[in-house]
Design a protein around this motif. Structure first.
Motif, PDB file in Angstrom:
ATOM      1  N   MET A   1       4.268 -15.063  44.338  1.00  0.00           N
ATOM      2  CA  MET A   1       3.988 -15.800  45.548  1.00  0.00           C
ATOM      3  C   MET A   1       4.469 -14.957  46.735  1.00  0.00           C
ATOM      4  O   MET A   1       5.580 -14.453  46.730  1.00  0.00           O
ATOM      5  CB  MET A   1       4.740 -17.132  45.499  1.00  0.00           C
ATOM      6  N   LYS A   2       3.594 -14.855  47.745  1.00  0.00           N
ATOM      7  CA  LYS A   2       3.928 -14.026  48.891  1.00  0.00           C
ATOM      8  C   LYS A   2       3.716 -14.818  50.181  1.00  0.00           C
ATOM      9  O   LYS A   2       2.759 -15.577  50.299  1.00  0.00           O
ATOM     10  CB  LYS A   2       3.043 -12.782  48.904  1.00  0.00           C
ATOM     11  N   LEU A   3       4.639 -14.643  51.121  1.00  0.00           N
ATOM     12  CA  LEU A   3       4.509 -15.249  52.438  1.00  0.00           C
ATOM     13  C   LEU A   3       4.000 -14.220  53.426  1.00  0.00           C
ATOM     14  O   LEU A   3       4.437 -13.067  53.419  1.00  0.00           O
ATOM     15  CB  LEU A   3       5.854 -15.783  52.930  1.00  0.00           C
ATOM     16  N   LEU A   4       3.080 -14.649  54.259  1.00  0.00           N
ATOM     17  CA  LEU A   4       2.584 -13.811  55.349  1.00  0.00           C
ATOM     18  C   LEU A   4       3.207 -14.316  56.646  1.00  0.00           C
ATOM     19  O   LEU A   4       3.238 -15.515  56.899  1.00  0.00           O
ATOM     20  CB  LEU A   4       1.060 -13.909  55.459  1.00  0.00           C
ATOM     21  N   ARG A   5       3.688 -13.405  57.438  1.00  0.00           N
ATOM     22  CA  ARG A   5       4.175 -13.771  58.765  1.00  0.00           C
ATOM     23  C   ARG A   5       2.960 -14.115  59.623  1.00  0.00           C
ATOM     24  O   ARG A   5       1.825 -13.750  59.292  1.00  0.00           O
ATOM     25  CB  ARG A   5       4.975 -12.617  59.365  1.00  0.00           C
ATOM     26  N   PRO A   6       3.147 -14.842  60.718  1.00  0.00           N
ATOM     27  CA  PRO A   6       2.004 -15.274  61.519  1.00  0.00           C
ATOM     28  C   PRO A   6       1.050 -14.137  61.922  1.00  0.00           C
ATOM     29  O   PRO A   6      -0.165 -14.300  61.819  1.00  0.00           O
ATOM     30  CB  PRO A   6       2.657 -15.912  62.747  1.00  0.00           C
ATOM     31  N   ASP A   7       1.574 -12.996  62.341  1.00  0.00           N
ATOM     32  CA  ASP A   7       0.696 -11.884  62.722  1.00  0.00           C
ATOM     33  C   ASP A   7      -0.118 -11.374  61.537  1.00  0.00           C
ATOM     34  O   ASP A   7      -1.276 -11.006  61.684  1.00  0.00           O
ATOM     35  CB  ASP A   7       1.488 -10.731  63.339  1.00  0.00           C
TER      36      ASP A   7
ATOM     37  N   GLY B   1      -4.693 -28.499  63.799  1.00  0.00           N
ATOM     38  CA  GLY B   1      -4.910 -28.859  62.402  1.00  0.00           C
ATOM     39  C   GLY B   1      -6.214 -28.369  61.808  1.00  0.00           C
ATOM     40  O   GLY B   1      -6.682 -28.900  60.804  1.00  0.00           O
ATOM     41  N   SER B   2      -6.828 -27.358  62.407  1.00  0.00           N
ATOM     42  CA  SER B   2      -8.103 -26.821  61.907  1.00  0.00           C
ATOM     43  C   SER B   2      -7.962 -26.089  60.577  1.00  0.00           C
ATOM     44  O   SER B   2      -8.943 -25.955  59.851  1.00  0.00           O
ATOM     45  CB  SER B   2      -8.718 -25.856  62.925  1.00  0.00           C
ATOM     46  N   PHE B   3      -6.784 -25.599  60.290  1.00  0.00           N
ATOM     47  CA  PHE B   3      -6.555 -24.897  59.035  1.00  0.00           C
ATOM     48  C   PHE B   3      -6.003 -25.873  57.992  1.00  0.00           C
ATOM     49  O   PHE B   3      -5.228 -26.770  58.324  1.00  0.00           O
ATOM     50  CB  PHE B   3      -5.541 -23.765  59.202  1.00  0.00           C
ATOM     51  N   PRO B   4      -6.360 -25.684  56.724  1.00  0.00           N
ATOM     52  CA  PRO B   4      -5.826 -26.557  55.682  1.00  0.00           C
ATOM     53  C   PRO B   4      -4.419 -26.166  55.240  1.00  0.00           C
ATOM     54  O   PRO B   4      -3.863 -26.771  54.337  1.00  0.00           O
ATOM     55  CB  PRO B   4      -6.824 -26.374  54.535  1.00  0.00           C
ATOM     56  N   PHE B   5      -3.839 -25.166  55.852  1.00  0.00           N
ATOM     57  CA  PHE B   5      -2.495 -24.730  55.486  1.00  0.00           C
ATOM     58  C   PHE B   5      -1.545 -24.942  56.657  1.00  0.00           C
ATOM     59  O   PHE B   5      -1.951 -24.992  57.804  1.00  0.00           O
ATOM     60  CB  PHE B   5      -2.474 -23.277  55.015  1.00  0.00           C
ATOM     61  N   ARG B   6      -0.287 -25.087  56.334  1.00  0.00           N
ATOM     62  CA  ARG B   6       0.755 -25.324  57.322  1.00  0.00           C
ATOM     63  C   ARG B   6       1.832 -24.247  57.196  1.00  0.00           C
ATOM     64  O   ARG B   6       2.048 -23.701  56.118  1.00  0.00           O
ATOM     65  CB  ARG B   6       1.407 -26.690  57.084  1.00  0.00           C
ATOM     66  N   PRO B   7       2.525 -23.970  58.306  1.00  0.00           N
ATOM     67  CA  PRO B   7       3.600 -22.984  58.243  1.00  0.00           C
ATOM     68  C   PRO B   7       4.761 -23.465  57.387  1.00  0.00           C
ATOM     69  O   PRO B   7       5.022 -24.660  57.273  1.00  0.00           O
ATOM     70  CB  PRO B   7       4.024 -22.821  59.701  1.00  0.00           C
ATOM     71  N   ILE B   8       5.429 -22.505  56.773  1.00  0.00           N
ATOM     72  CA  ILE B   8       6.626 -22.769  55.975  1.00  0.00           C
ATOM     73  C   ILE B   8       7.806 -22.193  56.742  1.00  0.00           C
ATOM     74  O   ILE B   8       7.775 -21.025  57.139  1.00  0.00           O
ATOM     75  CB  ILE B   8       6.511 -22.094  54.590  1.00  0.00           C
ATOM     76  N   LYS B   9       8.832 -23.005  56.954  1.00  0.00           N
ATOM     77  CA  LYS B   9      10.009 -22.531  57.676  1.00  0.00           C
ATOM     78  C   LYS B   9      10.778 -21.547  56.800  1.00  0.00           C
ATOM     79  O   LYS B   9      11.122 -21.848  55.666  1.00  0.00           O
ATOM     80  CB  LYS B   9      10.903 -23.699  58.065  1.00  0.00           C
ATOM     81  N   ILE B  10      11.019 -20.376  57.354  1.00  0.00           N
ATOM     82  CA  ILE B  10      11.765 -19.340  56.636  1.00  0.00           C
ATOM     83  C   ILE B  10      13.236 -19.383  57.032  1.00  0.00           C
ATOM     84  O   ILE B  10      14.119 -19.187  56.205  1.00  0.00           O
ATOM     85  CB  ILE B  10      11.171 -17.940  56.928  1.00  0.00           C
TER      86      ILE B  10
ATOM     87  N   ALA C   1      11.444 -18.903  62.522  1.00  0.00           N
ATOM     88  CA  ALA C   1      10.730 -17.941  61.678  1.00  0.00           C
ATOM     89  C   ALA C   1       9.911 -18.718  60.653  1.00  0.00           C
ATOM     90  O   ALA C   1      10.442 -19.543  59.913  1.00  0.00           O
ATOM     91  CB  ALA C   1      11.712 -17.003  60.982  1.00  0.00           C
ATOM     92  N   VAL C   2       8.612 -18.481  60.665  1.00  0.00           N
ATOM     93  CA  VAL C   2       7.726 -19.188  59.735  1.00  0.00           C
ATOM     94  C   VAL C   2       6.847 -18.182  58.996  1.00  0.00           C
ATOM     95  O   VAL C   2       6.695 -17.025  59.404  1.00  0.00           O
ATOM     96  CB  VAL C   2       6.832 -20.228  60.448  1.00  0.00           C
ATOM     97  N   GLY C   3       6.272 -18.657  57.909  1.00  0.00           N
ATOM     98  CA  GLY C   3       5.335 -17.851  57.140  1.00  0.00           C
ATOM     99  C   GLY C   3       4.258 -18.749  56.559  1.00  0.00           C
ATOM    100  O   GLY C   3       4.352 -19.978  56.621  1.00  0.00           O
ATOM    101  N   TYR C   4       3.233 -18.139  56.028  1.00  0.00           N
ATOM    102  CA  TYR C   4       2.119 -18.859  55.426  1.00  0.00           C
ATOM    103  C   TYR C   4       1.899 -18.303  54.032  1.00  0.00           C
ATOM    104  O   TYR C   4       1.986 -17.091  53.824  1.00  0.00           O
ATOM    105  CB  TYR C   4       0.847 -18.679  56.267  1.00  0.00           C
ATOM    106  N   LEU C   5       1.617 -19.189  53.081  1.00  0.00           N
ATOM    107  CA  LEU C   5       1.354 -18.718  51.727  1.00  0.00           C
ATOM    108  C   LEU C   5       0.084 -17.871  51.721  1.00  0.00           C
ATOM    109  O   LEU C   5      -0.970 -18.316  52.187  1.00  0.00           O
ATOM    110  CB  LEU C   5       1.187 -19.891  50.765  1.00  0.00           C
ATOM    111  N   GLU C   6       0.219 -16.678  51.205  1.00  0.00           N
ATOM    112  CA  GLU C   6      -0.924 -15.772  51.148  1.00  0.00           C
ATOM    113  C   GLU C   6      -2.078 -16.409  50.381  1.00  0.00           C
ATOM    114  O   GLU C   6      -3.238 -16.303  50.782  1.00  0.00           O
ATOM    115  CB  GLU C   6      -0.508 -14.461  50.482  1.00  0.00           C
TER     116      GLU C   6
END
Length: 77
Positions: A1-7, A27-36, A42-47
């Motif tokens: 499992m890998k997290l992508l930073r917002p950029d 809310g246009s994306f089906p994914f939400r940020p994960i607090k790091i 600092a947040v990330g998104y599941l790749e």
């Protein structure tokens, strides 16, 4: 499992910073940020979620093309 930073997520999606942030906010994306970090800055998104979204968009593109071809054929007849 890998997290992508917002950029990184934004670049994968091919969006500008403002457009990416707006889609996250509305809310246009089906994914939400994960607090790091504990403070939540600092947040990330599941790749895998970002990639699934891209695959879905590609599949929809194919559906749009099929519909357009069927409509064009029906209009030609």
């Amino acid at each position: 499992m890998k997290l992508l930073r917002p950029d990184q997520a934004r670049q994968r999606l091919g969006l500008g910073k403002s457009q990416f942030n707006q889609k996250i906010h509305d809310g246009s994306f089906p994914f939400r940020p994960i607090k790091i970090s504990d403070d939540g800055r600092a947040v990330g998104y599941l790749e895998s979620e970002v990639e699934d979204y891209i695959r879905t968009r590609i599949a929809l593109r194919g559906e749009y093309v099929r519909r357009a071809v069927c409509t064009a054929k029906a209009e030609a007849e």
